[in-house]
Write a protein that holds these residues in place. Structure first.
Motif, PDB file in Angstrom:
ATOM      1  N   ASN A   1      -7.382   0.071  -6.511  1.00 13.32           N
ATOM      2  CA  ASN A   1      -8.487   0.872  -5.994  1.00 13.32           C
ATOM      3  C   ASN A   1      -9.830   0.412  -6.556  1.00 13.32           C
ATOM      4  O   ASN A   1     -10.860   0.506  -5.878  1.00 13.32           O
ATOM      5  CB  ASN A   1      -8.264   2.345  -6.335  1.00 13.32           C
ATOM      6  CG  ASN A   1      -7.114   2.949  -5.553  1.00 13.32           C
ATOM      7  OD1 ASN A   1      -6.745   2.443  -4.489  1.00 13.32           O
ATOM      8  ND2 ASN A   1      -6.535   4.017  -6.059  1.00 13.32           N
TER       9      ASN A   1
ATOM     10  N   ASP B   1     -10.619  -1.819   0.486  1.00 16.96           N
ATOM     11  CA  ASP B   1      -9.708  -1.577   1.613  1.00 16.96           C
ATOM     12  C   ASP B   1      -9.772  -2.693   2.650  1.00 16.96           C
ATOM     13  O   ASP B   1      -8.767  -3.026   3.284  1.00 16.96           O
ATOM     14  CB  ASP B   1     -10.042  -0.239   2.264  1.00 16.96           C
ATOM     15  CG  ASP B   1      -9.665   0.950   1.404  1.00 16.96           C
ATOM     16  OD1 ASP B   1      -8.867   0.760   0.449  1.00 16.96           O
ATOM     17  OD2 ASP B   1     -10.147   2.068   1.669  1.00 16.96           O
TER      18      ASP B   1
ATOM     19  N   ASN C   1       0.821  -1.207   0.000  1.00 13.63           N
ATOM     20  CA  ASN C   1       0.000   0.000   0.000  1.00 13.63           C
ATOM     21  C   ASN C   1       0.860   1.264   0.000  1.00 13.63           C
ATOM     22  O   ASN C   1       0.527   2.248  -0.683  1.00 13.63           O
ATOM     23  CB  ASN C   1      -0.931   0.004   1.214  1.00 13.63           C
ATOM     24  CG  ASN C   1      -2.025  -1.039   1.108  1.00 13.63           C
ATOM     25  OD1 ASN C   1      -2.439  -1.417   0.020  1.00 13.63           O
ATOM     26  ND2 ASN C   1      -2.503  -1.518   2.255  1.00 13.63           N
TER      27      ASN C   1
ATOM     28  N   ARG D   1      -7.210  -5.282   2.063  1.00 12.06           N
ATOM     29  CA  ARG D   1      -5.838  -4.807   1.824  1.00 12.06           C
ATOM     30  C   ARG D   1      -5.126  -4.562   3.138  1.00 12.06           C
ATOM     31  O   ARG D   1      -4.549  -3.507   3.382  1.00 12.06           O
ATOM     32  CB  ARG D   1      -5.880  -3.541   0.966  1.00 12.06           C
ATOM     33  CG  ARG D   1      -6.417  -3.814  -0.416  1.00 12.06           C
ATOM     34  CD  ARG D   1      -6.686  -2.549  -1.212  1.00 12.06           C
ATOM     35  NE  ARG D   1      -5.470  -1.786  -1.489  1.00 12.06           N
ATOM     36  CZ  ARG D   1      -5.449  -0.686  -2.228  1.00 12.06           C
ATOM     37  NH1 ARG D   1      -6.581  -0.217  -2.765  1.00 12.06           N
ATOM     38  NH2 ARG D   1      -4.334  -0.046  -2.451  1.00 12.06           N
TER      39      ARG D   1
END
Length: 362
Positions: A353, A358, A337, A361
Motif C-alpha cells: 500500500n 494501484d 491482491n 497492481r
C-alpha cells in the motif's frame, strides 16, 4: 552441423533410435528443449535435451547461504539447473509412489540427453479448452498430490537411472531469494517504482516470517511447478494415475500447500473459485489436516510465490526481451491482491500500500 547436434545424433544411435523421425516441440522459458521421436513402427518417444553447461550449478547440500549466493541463482533457489539426473531421479521417486511420471528409456547424464516416455499433447490446459469439464481434472490432480504427500519415507537423496540426486528443502534462503526478485526487477520494468534501501529492508522483514514458516513446515516432496501446462490428462489410466506429470526436475521438500496454490492460483489460466474451493476441501478431507491453519499458510505462501512470479515475469520482459509474459501479469496481480487481504499478511499488505500504487497492481 553443430557439435550439439552431433551429440544428439550419436546418442540416438547408441539408444537404437537412429532411424526415428525427429520433430522439435515449441520452447518455453527454460534452457531445455524437446523433440518428439517417431520410430519406423510408429511408436513415439520424447528426446529431452538440456546442455549441462547452459546454467549455473545446482546447490551442493553442504553449501552455506553465502556460498549459495556466490555460486548463483540455481544454488540460491535450489533449482536443479535442468540436470537430467535430477529429472530421472524424481521420475523414479514419483513412479515408486504410484504416480504417472515418464519412464526413462535411455539417458546420457554427462551430456544432458535422455529419451523418455511420450505422454502425448493432452495438457490439462489444452483439453479444458476443447470442452473437457474442469472439476474432474483438478480433483484428480489433487488426488495425485495427496498420494505424493502420503509417501512416508523421504530420504535425503533419491535414486534414479542416472544416479542419485539430493532431495533438498525449499528453505528460507530460497523462498526469500525468490520473493526478492520482485523488488529487484519490477523497477527495471516500471522505472517509476523506486524501492530504496529502506523499502527493501522493510520488504525483507515483512516476508521473513512467511519464509521461515515455509521452511519449518517443509515436510513433503513437492513438484514445485504443478499447474495445467505441466499436467497431461491420461484418461486410459485409473484414479490418480490419470495425471501425467512432467517438468518436475526442481522437486524439493516443501510445505504441501505449495503445489496446491501453483495448481489452483495458476498464472496462465483462470481457475473458477468454486473449483479452487472444492479442490482444497477435497485435499483437506483426504489428508485430514487443520483446515484453518492450512488456509492461512496457503494464502501466505501463494502471495509469496505470486510476488516471485511477478519478479520472474518482469525479468523475462526487461532483460530477456520476452514481452508475451505481460499477458499473465494482471492475473497474478489479481491473485496477489486477493491474498494480501487475508489474515496474517497485514505487514506485507501495508508495504504494498505504501510502495506500489494501484495503477501498478494489475
Amino acid at each position: 552441423m553443430s557439435d550439439r547436434e552431433q551429440q544428439r545424433i550419436e546418442f540416438l544411435k547408441s539408444s537404437g533410435l537412429a532411424d526415428a523421425a525427429r520433430a522439435p516441440l515449441p520452447g518455453d522459458a527454460s534452457t531445455r528443449r524437446y523433440e518428439r521421436l517417431t520410430t519406423p513402427r510408429g511408436a513415439t518417444l520424447m528426446l529431452m535435451d538440456q546442455a549441462p553447461a547452459a546454467e549455473s550449478p545446482p546447490c551442493d547440500p553442504a553449501w552455506s547461504a553465502d556460498e549459495r549466493r556466490a555460486h548463483g541463482w540455481n544454488a540460491v533457489a535450489r533449482l536443479s539447473a535442468g540436470r537430467i539426473e535430477a529429472f530421472a531421479a524424481v521420475a523414479a521417486h514419483f513412479r515408486d509412489a504410484g504416480l504417472s511420471a515418464p519412464e526413462i528409456i535411455a539417458v546420457d547424464a554427462p551430456n544432458g540427453l535422455a529419451v523418455i516416455e511420450d505422454y502425448g499433447d493432452d495438457l490439462f490446459a489444452r483439453v479444458i479448452e476443447t470442452g473437457e469439464p474442469e472439476a474432474p481434472l483438478y480433483l484428480a490432480a489433487v488426488d495425485a498430490l495427496a498420494r505424493l504427500h502420503l509417501v512416508a519415507t523421504l530420504p535425503s537423496e533419491i535414486d534414479g537411472p542416472a544416479g542419485r540426486w539430493p532431495l533438498l528443502t525449499y528453505d528460507a534462503v530460497a523462498l526469500q531469494g525468490g520473493v526478492d526478485l520482485f523488488v529487484e526487477w519490477m523497477p527495471k520494468l516500471h522505472p517509476d517504482l523506486d524501492f530504496g534501501e529502506a523499502a527493501v529492508d522493510e520488504w525483507r522483514a515483512a516476508w521473513a516470517p512467511i519464509a521461515a514458516m515455509g521452511e519449518a513446515k517443509a515436510w513433503t516432496v513437492t513438484h514445485r511447478d504443478y499447474h495445467a501446462e505441466n499436467l497431461i490428462w491420461l484418461p486410459g489410466r485409473a484414479d490418480h494415475r490419470r495425471v501425467g506429470m512432467i517438468d518436475f526436475q526442481d522437486a524439493v521438500l516443501a510445505h504441501p500447500v505449495w503445489d496446491l496454490h501453483s495448481l489452483l492460483q495458476d498464472a496462465r489460466r483462470d481457475v473458477p473459485p468454486e473449483i479452487e474451493d472444492a479442490a482444497l476441501d477435497h485435499y483437506f478431507d483426504v489428508m485430514m489436516v487443520d483446515r484453518a491453519a492450512y488456509r492461512r499458510d496457503y494464502a501466505a505462501l501463494a502471495a509469496l510465490n505470486e510476488a516471485r512470479i511477478l519478479g520472474v515475469f518482469a525479468r523475462l520482459i526487461a532483460r530477456d526481451g520476452k514481452p508475451r509474459y505481460r499477458q499473465f501479469m494482471p492475473r497474478v496481480w489479481g491473485h496477489l491482491n486477493a491474498n494480501l487481504k487475508k489474515p496474517g499478511l497485514e505487514v506485507v499488505a501495508s508495504w504494498f500500500n505504501r510502495h506500489v500504487p494501484d495503477a501498478r497492481r494489475g
